[in-house]
Design an enzyme around this catalytic site. Structure first.
Site, PDB file in Angstrom:
ATOM      1  N   ARG A  18      -9.186   0.874   9.084  1.00  0.00           N
ATOM      2  CA  ARG A  18      -8.779  -0.477   9.446  1.00  0.00           C
ATOM      3  C   ARG A  18      -9.849  -1.199  10.253  1.00  0.00           C
ATOM      4  O   ARG A  18      -9.648  -2.359  10.636  1.00  0.00           O
ATOM      5  CB  ARG A  18      -7.517  -0.410  10.299  1.00  0.00           C
ATOM      6  N   LYS A  35       0.824  -1.216   0.000  1.00  0.00           N
ATOM      7  CA  LYS A  35       0.000   0.000   0.000  1.00  0.00           C
ATOM      8  C   LYS A  35       0.856   1.263   0.000  1.00  0.00           C
ATOM      9  O   LYS A  35       0.613   2.188  -0.775  1.00  0.00           O
ATOM     10  CB  LYS A  35      -0.920   0.030   1.246  1.00  0.00           C
ATOM     11  N   ARG A  62      11.859  -5.539   4.283  1.00  0.00           N
ATOM     12  CA  ARG A  62      11.788  -4.100   4.558  1.00  0.00           C
ATOM     13  C   ARG A  62      12.687  -3.748   5.749  1.00  0.00           C
ATOM     14  O   ARG A  62      13.402  -2.745   5.716  1.00  0.00           O
ATOM     15  CB  ARG A  62      10.325  -3.701   4.850  1.00  0.00           C
ATOM     16  N   ARG A 103       0.063  -8.671  13.989  1.00  0.00           N
ATOM     17  CA  ARG A 103      -0.485  -7.666  13.075  1.00  0.00           C
ATOM     18  C   ARG A 103      -1.387  -8.331  12.044  1.00  0.00           C
ATOM     19  O   ARG A 103      -2.437  -7.786  11.677  1.00  0.00           O
ATOM     20  CB  ARG A 103       0.655  -6.911  12.376  1.00  0.00           C
ATOM     21  N   ARG A 131      11.532  -0.308  11.786  1.00  0.00           N
ATOM     22  CA  ARG A 131      10.278  -0.265  12.543  1.00  0.00           C
ATOM     23  C   ARG A 131      10.271  -1.355  13.602  1.00  0.00           C
ATOM     24  O   ARG A 131      10.581  -2.506  13.317  1.00  0.00           O
ATOM     25  CB  ARG A 131       9.094  -0.460  11.584  1.00  0.00           C
TER      26      ARG A 131
HETATM   27  P1  AMP Z   1       1.118   0.723   9.378  1.00  0.00           P
HETATM   28  O1  AMP Z   1       2.282   1.614   9.140  1.00  0.00           O
HETATM   29  O2  AMP Z   1      -0.069   1.102   8.552  1.00  0.00           O
HETATM   30  O3  AMP Z   1       1.459  -0.735   9.248  1.00  0.00           O
HETATM   31  O4  AMP Z   1       0.681   0.950  10.898  1.00  0.00           O
HETATM   32  C1  AMP Z   1       1.559   0.662  11.971  1.00  0.00           C
HETATM   33  C2  AMP Z   1       0.774   0.528  13.277  1.00  0.00           C
HETATM   34  O5  AMP Z   1       0.109   1.764  13.547  1.00  0.00           O
HETATM   35  C3  AMP Z   1      -0.334  -0.503  13.267  1.00  0.00           C
HETATM   36  O6  AMP Z   1       0.125  -1.810  13.554  1.00  0.00           O
HETATM   37  C4  AMP Z   1      -1.253   0.039  14.354  1.00  0.00           C
HETATM   38  O7  AMP Z   1      -0.712  -0.192  15.638  1.00  0.00           O
HETATM   39  C5  AMP Z   1      -1.180   1.527  14.093  1.00  0.00           C
HETATM   40  N1  AMP Z   1      -2.193   1.972  13.101  1.00  0.00           N
HETATM   41  C6  AMP Z   1      -1.952   2.513  11.875  1.00  0.00           C
HETATM   42  N2  AMP Z   1      -3.093   2.836  11.247  1.00  0.00           N
HETATM   43  C7  AMP Z   1      -4.093   2.471  12.091  1.00  0.00           C
HETATM   44  C8  AMP Z   1      -5.513   2.530  12.021  1.00  0.00           C
HETATM   45  N3  AMP Z   1      -6.152   3.014  10.938  1.00  0.00           N
HETATM   46  N4  AMP Z   1      -6.216   2.080  13.079  1.00  0.00           N
HETATM   47  C9  AMP Z   1      -5.608   1.607  14.181  1.00  0.00           C
HETATM   48  N5  AMP Z   1      -4.274   1.503  14.305  1.00  0.00           N
HETATM   49  C10 AMP Z   1      -3.515   1.942  13.272  1.00  0.00           C
END
Ligand code: AMP
Length: 192
Positions: free
Chosen positions: A87, A13, A126, A149, A138
């Site tokens: 999400r 994404k 990554r 996750r 990360r």
């Molecule tokens: P990402 O970079 O999109 O993989 O997000 C990293 C982490 O941020 C996720 O594992 C969640 O802990 C939090 N997070 C990101 N976007 C959301 C969302 N829309 N709702 C809830 N938690 C989020």
């Protein structure tokens, strides 16, 4: 044009959103990036979400909806790409309401479909690439946290495909293809 990119962590994404920013002048709204920025600048909210993120769980709907609303208020001529948001079903409902309130449309929801086995490999790649480039890795990009996750994804986010399918918005792209092939598939969906 405003679009949502759906897909599991590691589906591509963020990569595809970056391409759309370059090629179409869209604005990428990644709640993950916003939360990481809040953490590294040490805001109260950032400190509150850190442990939840490190555990691979979702932060509260209220927090991410607030972040998105703030960004929508800034506007975007090229439109918004929602990356990693919504999400959960309540986030999807909230996004619909926010867009309606601001007179914006939702033009496409594109799901990038990638096999689970490939996802964990991508996440590990990554992390390795970030480390090799001297960039921060990360804290949630490792096999142990990734398993959690992915579970969160199936429990809370995967139902969104049905939600948007029922609204007639959902389009699917095979995310197992090369980055360029996925880019082209998305471009032709957006042209249609
Ligand atoms: P990402 O970079 O999109 O993989 O997000 C990293 C982490 O941020 C996720 O594992 C969640 O802990 C939090 N997070 C990101 N976007 C959301 C969302 N829309 N709702 C809830 N938690 C989020």
């Amino acid at each position: 044009m405003n679009i949502i990119l759906l897909g599991a962590p590691g589906a591509g994404k963020g990569t595809q959103a970056g391409i759309l920013v370059e090629t179409r002048g869209m604005v990428q709204l990644s709640t993950g990036d916003m939360l990481r920025a809040a953490r590294s600048s040490g805001t109260e909210m950032g400190l509150k979400v850190a442990a939840v993120m490190d555990a691979g769980q979702l932060v509260t709907d209220e927090i991410v909806i607030g972040l998105i609303e703030e960004q929508l208020d800034k506007g975007s001529e090229g439109g918004f790409i929602f990356d990693g948001f919504p999400r959960t079903l309540p986030q999807a409902d909230a996004l619909g309401e926010l867009l309606a309130k601001k007179g914006l449309s939702l033009d496409a929801v594109i799901e990038l479909v990638v096999d689970d086995e490939a996802l964990v490999g991508r996440i590990e790649k990554r992390a390795a690439e970030a480390a090799a480039a001297g960039q921060p890795v990360r804290s949630d990009d490792n096999a142990e946290v990734f398993a959690g996750r992915l579970k969160e994804y199936y429990k809370k986010t995967a139902p969104l495909t049905g939600y948007y399918y029922a609204k007639g918005n959902l389009q699917t792209v095979n995310g197992m293809q090369s980055m360029e092939a996925v880019r082209d598939a998305i471009a032709s969906l957006l042209k249609a």
